[in-house]
Enzyme design. Structure first.
Site, PDB file in Angstrom:
ATOM      1  N   ALA A  23     -55.246  -7.723  68.606  1.00 17.57           N
ATOM      2  CA  ALA A  23     -56.515  -7.469  69.302  1.00 17.57           C
ATOM      3  C   ALA A  23     -56.215  -7.409  70.797  1.00 17.57           C
ATOM      4  O   ALA A  23     -55.238  -8.015  71.262  1.00 17.57           O
ATOM      5  CB  ALA A  23     -57.487  -8.602  69.004  1.00 17.57           C
ATOM      6  N   GLU A  64     -53.083  -7.841  60.568  1.00 19.45           N
ATOM      7  CA  GLU A  64     -54.308  -7.886  59.757  1.00 19.45           C
ATOM      8  C   GLU A  64     -54.748  -6.500  59.287  1.00 19.45           C
ATOM      9  O   GLU A  64     -55.167  -6.328  58.139  1.00 19.45           O
ATOM     10  CB  GLU A  64     -55.428  -8.571  60.563  1.00 19.45           C
ATOM     11  N   GLY A  89     -54.023  -8.972  65.106  1.00 19.79           N
ATOM     12  CA  GLY A  89     -54.867  -7.935  64.517  1.00 19.79           C
ATOM     13  C   GLY A  89     -54.072  -6.779  63.924  1.00 19.79           C
ATOM     14  O   GLY A  89     -54.553  -6.117  63.000  1.00 19.79           O
ATOM     15  N   GLU A 135     -51.895 -15.873  67.010  1.00 18.61           N
ATOM     16  CA  GLU A 135     -53.142 -16.227  67.686  1.00 18.61           C
ATOM     17  C   GLU A 135     -53.147 -17.650  68.240  1.00 18.61           C
ATOM     18  O   GLU A 135     -53.685 -17.898  69.320  1.00 18.61           O
ATOM     19  CB  GLU A 135     -54.341 -16.044  66.730  1.00 18.61           C
TER      20      GLU A 135
HETATM   21  N1  CAA Z   1     -53.600  -6.901  74.113  1.00 15.65           N
HETATM   22  C1  CAA Z   1     -53.644  -6.248  75.290  1.00 15.65           C
HETATM   23  N2  CAA Z   1     -52.555  -5.728  75.880  1.00 15.65           N
HETATM   24  C2  CAA Z   1     -51.382  -5.876  75.242  1.00 15.65           C
HETATM   25  C3  CAA Z   1     -51.263  -6.534  74.004  1.00 15.65           C
HETATM   26  C4  CAA Z   1     -52.454  -7.066  73.435  1.00 15.65           C
HETATM   27  N3  CAA Z   1     -52.471  -7.669  72.238  1.00 15.65           N
HETATM   28  N4  CAA Z   1     -49.966  -6.536  73.636  1.00 15.65           N
HETATM   29  C5  CAA Z   1     -49.292  -5.891  74.604  1.00 15.65           C
HETATM   30  N5  CAA Z   1     -50.139  -5.488  75.570  1.00 15.65           N
HETATM   31  C6  CAA Z   1     -49.826  -4.755  76.801  1.00 15.65           C
HETATM   32  C7  CAA Z   1     -49.131  -5.650  77.822  1.00 15.65           C
HETATM   33  O1  CAA Z   1     -50.080  -6.404  78.544  1.00 15.65           O
HETATM   34  C8  CAA Z   1     -48.414  -4.621  78.665  1.00 15.65           C
HETATM   35  O2  CAA Z   1     -49.336  -4.016  79.515  1.00 15.65           O
HETATM   36  P1  CAA Z   1     -49.072  -4.008  81.134  1.00 15.65           P
HETATM   37  O3  CAA Z   1     -47.816  -3.201  81.269  1.00 15.65           O
HETATM   38  O4  CAA Z   1     -50.288  -3.350  81.685  1.00 15.65           O
HETATM   39  O5  CAA Z   1     -48.888  -5.416  81.534  1.00 15.65           O
HETATM   40  C9  CAA Z   1     -48.010  -3.574  77.656  1.00 15.65           C
HETATM   41  O6  CAA Z   1     -48.859  -3.752  76.517  1.00 15.65           O
HETATM   42  C10 CAA Z   1     -46.561  -3.727  77.186  1.00 15.65           C
HETATM   43  O7  CAA Z   1     -46.400  -5.048  76.697  1.00 15.65           O
HETATM   44  P2  CAA Z   1     -45.239  -6.041  77.205  1.00 15.65           P
HETATM   45  O8  CAA Z   1     -44.812  -5.712  78.602  1.00 15.65           O
HETATM   46  O9  CAA Z   1     -45.690  -7.448  76.954  1.00 15.65           O
HETATM   47  O10 CAA Z   1     -44.057  -5.636  76.206  1.00 15.65           O
HETATM   48  P3  CAA Z   1     -42.848  -6.556  75.725  1.00 15.65           P
HETATM   49  O11 CAA Z   1     -41.913  -5.652  75.013  1.00 15.65           O
HETATM   50  O12 CAA Z   1     -42.331  -7.388  76.812  1.00 15.65           O
HETATM   51  O13 CAA Z   1     -43.513  -7.580  74.637  1.00 15.65           O
HETATM   52  C11 CAA Z   1     -44.907  -8.167  72.781  1.00 15.65           C
HETATM   53  C12 CAA Z   1     -44.061  -7.064  73.455  1.00 15.65           C
HETATM   54  C13 CAA Z   1     -43.994  -9.307  72.299  1.00 15.65           C
HETATM   55  C14 CAA Z   1     -45.611  -7.545  71.581  1.00 15.65           C
HETATM   56  C15 CAA Z   1     -45.939  -8.717  73.799  1.00 15.65           C
HETATM   57  O14 CAA Z   1     -46.619  -7.621  74.408  1.00 15.65           O
HETATM   58  C16 CAA Z   1     -46.966  -9.613  73.196  1.00 15.65           C
HETATM   59  O15 CAA Z   1     -46.670 -10.769  72.936  1.00 15.65           O
HETATM   60  N6  CAA Z   1     -48.199  -9.109  72.974  1.00 15.65           N
HETATM   61  C17 CAA Z   1     -49.289  -9.902  72.463  1.00 15.65           C
HETATM   62  C18 CAA Z   1     -49.151 -10.146  70.960  1.00 15.65           C
HETATM   63  C19 CAA Z   1     -50.273 -11.041  70.468  1.00 15.65           C
HETATM   64  O16 CAA Z   1     -50.404 -12.175  70.875  1.00 15.65           O
HETATM   65  N7  CAA Z   1     -51.112 -10.513  69.554  1.00 15.65           N
HETATM   66  C20 CAA Z   1     -52.234 -11.232  69.002  1.00 15.65           C
HETATM   67  C21 CAA Z   1     -53.489 -10.934  69.797  1.00 15.65           C
HETATM   68  S1  CAA Z   1     -54.841 -11.954  69.349  1.00 15.65           S
HETATM   69  C22 CAA Z   1     -55.490 -11.254  67.946  1.00 15.65           C
HETATM   70  O17 CAA Z   1     -54.969 -10.291  67.403  1.00 15.65           O
HETATM   71  C23 CAA Z   1     -56.736 -11.911  67.438  1.00 15.65           C
HETATM   72  C24 CAA Z   1     -57.260 -11.425  66.153  1.00 15.65           C
HETATM   73  O18 CAA Z   1     -56.707 -11.636  65.099  1.00 15.65           O
HETATM   74  C25 CAA Z   1     -58.536 -10.740  66.121  1.00 15.65           C
END
Ligand code: CAA
Length: 269
Positions: free
Chosen positions: A74, A122, A119, A142
């Site tokens: 998400a 999911e 997400g 999460e």
């Molecule tokens: N939401 C919004 N933006 C996201 C994102 C997310 N889930 N995942 C990545 N991005 C964005 C980053 O912010 C970044 O944008 P900027 O360049 O503008 O900063 C861009 O995508 C590239 O990401 P990274 O620079 O972080 O890339 P990386 O290779 O260093 O890392 C990653 C990759 C490990 C996937 C890391 O991006 C990450 O940990 N992302 C979040 C994963 C996460 O926690 N997902 C769960 C979300 S909560 C959820 O899903 C709730 C639910 O069930 C409803």
């Protein structure tokens, strides 16, 4: 095709009876914003409405744009300003989309290349099954954000990999790499890279199309319905569907073709 295909955060293309839905926000690793879910909701409802005769597609693929991610979860930035009520609404919209994937009358394969976190995992689990490339990384991280899964992960992961393994994955928020994902049954088939993954899924769906679309749909419906029932109640659903399908042209054609030693010509009705 009379359905809407121009979206800002998605693409939908159909070729040879196979529809490919691509979440198209590669700059955010295809994170699921409210807009993605709203557009997906429109598209899935439109497909449902127009595909009773399988004229839109006989199989679907869900994938993500770019080389790095299927869907990285998400949209975390979008969630920072949500109230509790907004968040519940967001969860319900995402969940509705997972239910729509399960209700579609055709098989849906999630093609996972790179990250399928939160997400993303999911949405993949709401598809009929998951094909993945070697770079695929799954997880429900999460709790690392002070959240819990909101698009069905707390329910579907247990059903796929068993309750204890699901709890261990959700409480730790750790990544599940491809070898483990295959071993625990989250992923069905692994491909070398994204290109082979998409080609492999299309080849698979094309082969499947020689079978009765109606019988596949009824199998899908009965299996999904049975997921929430006792075996006894599930058997009742199966028996009724088994009886009903004897009213179909496909059943008559399939059994007749076998007796006549020829290939069947299924119409999906
Ligand atoms: N939401 C919004 N933006 C996201 C994102 C997310 N889930 N995942 C990545 N991005 C964005 C980053 O912010 C970044 O944008 P900027 O360049 O503008 O900063 C861009 O995508 C590239 O990401 P990274 O620079 O972080 O890339 P990386 O290779 O260093 O890392 C990653 C990759 C490990 C996937 C890391 O991006 C990450 O940990 N992302 C979040 C994963 C996460 O926690 N997902 C769960 C979300 S909560 C959820 O899903 C709730 C639910 O069930 C409803």
């Amino acid at each position: 095709m009379s359905i809407k295909t121009n979206f800002e955060t998605l693409t939908f293309e159909v070729e040879n009876n196979i529809g490919v839905i691509t979440v198209n926000r590669p700059e955010s690793l295809n994170a699921l914003s409210e807009q993605v879910h709203t557009e997906l909701n429109v598209l899935l409802k439109d497909i449902m409405k127009n595909n009773a005769d399988y004229s839109v597609a006989k199989g679907l693929i869900l994938t993500g744009a770019g080389d790095k991610a299927f869907i990285a979860g998400a949209d975390i930035k979008g969630m920072t300003t949500m109230s509790a009520a907004d968040a519940e609404k967001f969860a319900r919209l995402g969940q509705e989309n997972t239910l729509l994937f399960e209700s579609l009358n055709v098989p849906v394969i999630a093609c996972v290349n790179g990250y399928a976190l939160g997400g993303g995992c999911e949405m993949a689990m709401a598809c009929d099954f998951i094909f993945a490339s070697k770079t695929a990384v799954f997880g429900q991280p999460e709790v690392k954000l002070g959240l819990l899964p909101g698009f069905g992960g707390s329910q579907r992961l247990s059903k796929l990999v068993g309750r204890n393994r699901a709890k261990e994955i959700i409480y730790s928020g750790r990544n599940v790499k491809i070898d483990e994902a295959k071993e625990i049954g989250l992923v069905v088939t692994v491909f070398e890279n994204k290109e082979e993954l998409l080609t492999g899924a299309k080849t698979y769906l094309t082969r499947m199309m020689a079978n009765s679309p109606l019988a596949i749909y009824e199998s899908k419906r009965v299996m999904n319905e049975g997921n929430d029932l006792t075996v006894k109640d599930g058997l009742d659903v199966e028996a009724r569907a088994f009886g009903n399908i004897f009213n179909s042209q496909d059943m008559k054609e399939g059994t007749k073709a076998f007796v006549e030693k020829r290939a069947p010509n299924f119409l999906g009705k």
